[in-house]
Design a protein around this motif. Structure first.
Motif, short mmCIF file in Angstrom:
data_model
loop_
_atom_site.label_atom_id
_atom_site.label_comp_id
_atom_site.label_asym_id
_atom_site.label_seq_id
_atom_site.Cartn_x
_atom_site.Cartn_y
_atom_site.Cartn_z
N GLU A 47 11.01 9.57 26.01
CA GLU A 47 9.73 9.28 26.64
C GLU A 47 9.99 8.54 27.95
O GLU A 47 10.41 7.39 27.94
N THR A 345 5.11 21.60 33.74
CA THR A 345 4.31 22.74 33.31
C THR A 345 2.85 22.53 33.69
O THR A 345 2.41 21.41 33.97
N GLU A 349 3.57 18.99 30.77
CA GLU A 349 4.84 18.69 30.12
C GLU A 349 5.93 18.59 31.18
O GLU A 349 6.04 19.45 32.06
N VAL A 351 9.77 18.93 31.71
CA VAL A 351 10.92 19.53 31.05
C VAL A 351 12.15 19.39 31.96
O VAL A 351 12.10 19.76 33.13
N ARG A 365 12.07 17.01 26.83
CA ARG A 365 10.72 17.48 27.10
C ARG A 365 9.75 16.39 26.65
O ARG A 365 9.88 15.85 25.56
N ALA A 366 8.76 16.09 27.52
CA ALA A 366 7.79 15.05 27.18
C ALA A 366 6.45 15.35 27.84
O ALA A 366 6.41 15.90 28.96
N GLN A 367 5.37 15.00 27.16
CA GLN A 367 4.02 15.15 27.73
C GLN A 367 3.75 13.93 28.60
O GLN A 367 3.63 12.81 28.10
#
Length: 399
Positions: A47, A345, A349, A351, A365-367
């Motif tokens: 994160e 994205t 997200e 990436v 990968r994290a939002q």
């Protein structure tokens, strides 16, 4: 021989920290105009740590970073705003508002153009032709004008979108059929082209035969013109639906890669002293408006339009063959640094993946954002800047 000056300890600390952190990103697509950062000692895992957040208004501008300042643009209450924020804290350094239409044709609207930093000046072109020169430190207007009104150039359906390009004493703009040049010190027009609608890409500079040239897009072609007087050297017809020639060309030696969306596809051209020669053409990689990056002879980019099934692809520049495809990314944008891809994205997200032709290898990968995310991320001086369309800006630690 003069003795070397003894620098204060604080100055040495600043210089040391700056050299360790990385490099500024003062222009669209970065100092080398290819979407590739020189950052080496950067890392994002798990994160990501948020350093600060800001709200800048509706828009799709990305960021430029220099001298401790980060700039972007946004729209609110019938006004566009150029924002200058402190790169470390996110606090407002200065802002400039001016009246502007929302321009919400088939999408949210808002600002499109990314400013350009050139030394102690900032240049900005609005969707409607408003052109500004600011003092970078204070935001004081040095000069301003509306180049669309002055030249009577047709406004593209979604407004002017290319960032200003500084070339010596000139400012090159994607306004008109094959560009427009003004004096960067005064805004005085030096040369202009026909009034046909421009494309949406940023003017791209290169040198051939000792001459400085720039590539500009229109609604139906890409044209190479001489910087000094705007004389066209070549024109390559590239007719894309709705006139959306938006992604920037990619140059590798004497090879020029062009890619557009709306099922048009891409082509590799060989530049000559006159008309370019086609090497290959394909629908294998269709960049709607966010350009690919070229690393080690391979292109990495988003294939497809935002309203279609998109994927991240790795394509060999030499022959257009697909090395691999990754559908989990979907629509978005990307830059690269130190052999890694930094992808944001459309759904927010973040990436991080290896830039390898052997296959897609995700690192993390994290939002990080919600809402529509079309603006490309920017990595500079150990910080990663991302934003969404509504105007939320997040600065993430990347060191």
């Amino acid at each position: 021989m003069k003795p070397l000056p003894i620098l204060p300890a604080a100055t040495l600390l600043v210089l040391s920290a700056t050299s360790l952190m990385g490099e500024d990103w003062p222009v669209w697509r970065g100092p080398t105009r290819d979407g590739i950062s020189v950052e080496k000692s950067w890392k994002i895992s798990g994160e990501p740590k948020t350093l600060w957040e800001a709200e800048v208004g509706l828009g799709f501008s990305t960021f430029v970073v220099a001298q401790g300042r980060v700039l972007t643009t946004g729209h609110a209450e019938n006004k566009d705003t150029v924002w200058c924020l402190d790169a470390v804290t996110g606090k407002e350094v200065w802002k400039h508002e001016y009246p502007a239409d929302l321009g919400d044709k088939y999408y949210e609207g808002g600002t499109s153009n990314t400013p350009t930093i050139d030394g102690d000046k900032v240049y900005h072109l609005s969707r409607w032709g408003d052109l500004f020169c600011f003092e970078a430190a204070s935001g004081k207007i040095v000069w301003q004008k509306n180049v669309q009104q002055e030249t009577e150039a047709n406004i593209p359906d979604w407004g002017f979108a290319g960032a200003p390009l500084v070339q010596d004493h000139l400012l090159i703009l994607n306004v008109g059929k094959a560009g427009l040049a003004v004096e960067k010190a005064t805004g005085k027009i030096v040369w202009k082209s026909d009034t046909d609608a421009a494309g949406y890409s940023t003017p791209f500079p290169y040198t051939r035969g000792g001459k400085k040239l720039v590539i500009v897009s229109s609604g139906d072609s890409y044209t190479g013109v001489q910087v000094e007087d705007g004389t066209p050297v070549w024109n390559y017809r590239w007719n894309t639906r709705y006139g959306v020639n938006a992604s920037d060309p990619i140059l590798s030696d004497d090879k020029l890669f062009i890619s557009t969306g709306y099922n048009k596809g891409c082509t590799l051209l060989k530049l000559t002293d006159s008309q370019p020669e086609k090497v290959w053409e394909s629908k294998v990689l269709k960049n709607q408006f966010n350009s690919s990056v070229l690393i080690g002879g391979y292109l990495y980019g988003i294939d497809g339009d935002q309203n279609s099934r998109c994927s991240l692809k790795c394509v060999k520049l030499e022959d257009g063959k697909v090395a691999w495809e990754e559908k989990s990314v979907g629509f978005g944008s990307l830059v690269a640094a130190d052999g890694r891809l930094v992808i944001l994205t459309e759904k927010g997200e973040l990436v991080i993946a290896k830039a390898s032709s052997e296959g897609f290898e995700e690192i993390t990968r994290a939002q990080v954002l919600n809402g529509r995310c079309w603006s490309s991320p920017v990595l500079a001086n150990g910080r990663l800047y991302v934003r969404n369309a509504p105007g939320k800006v997040i600065c993430l630690e990347a060191k």
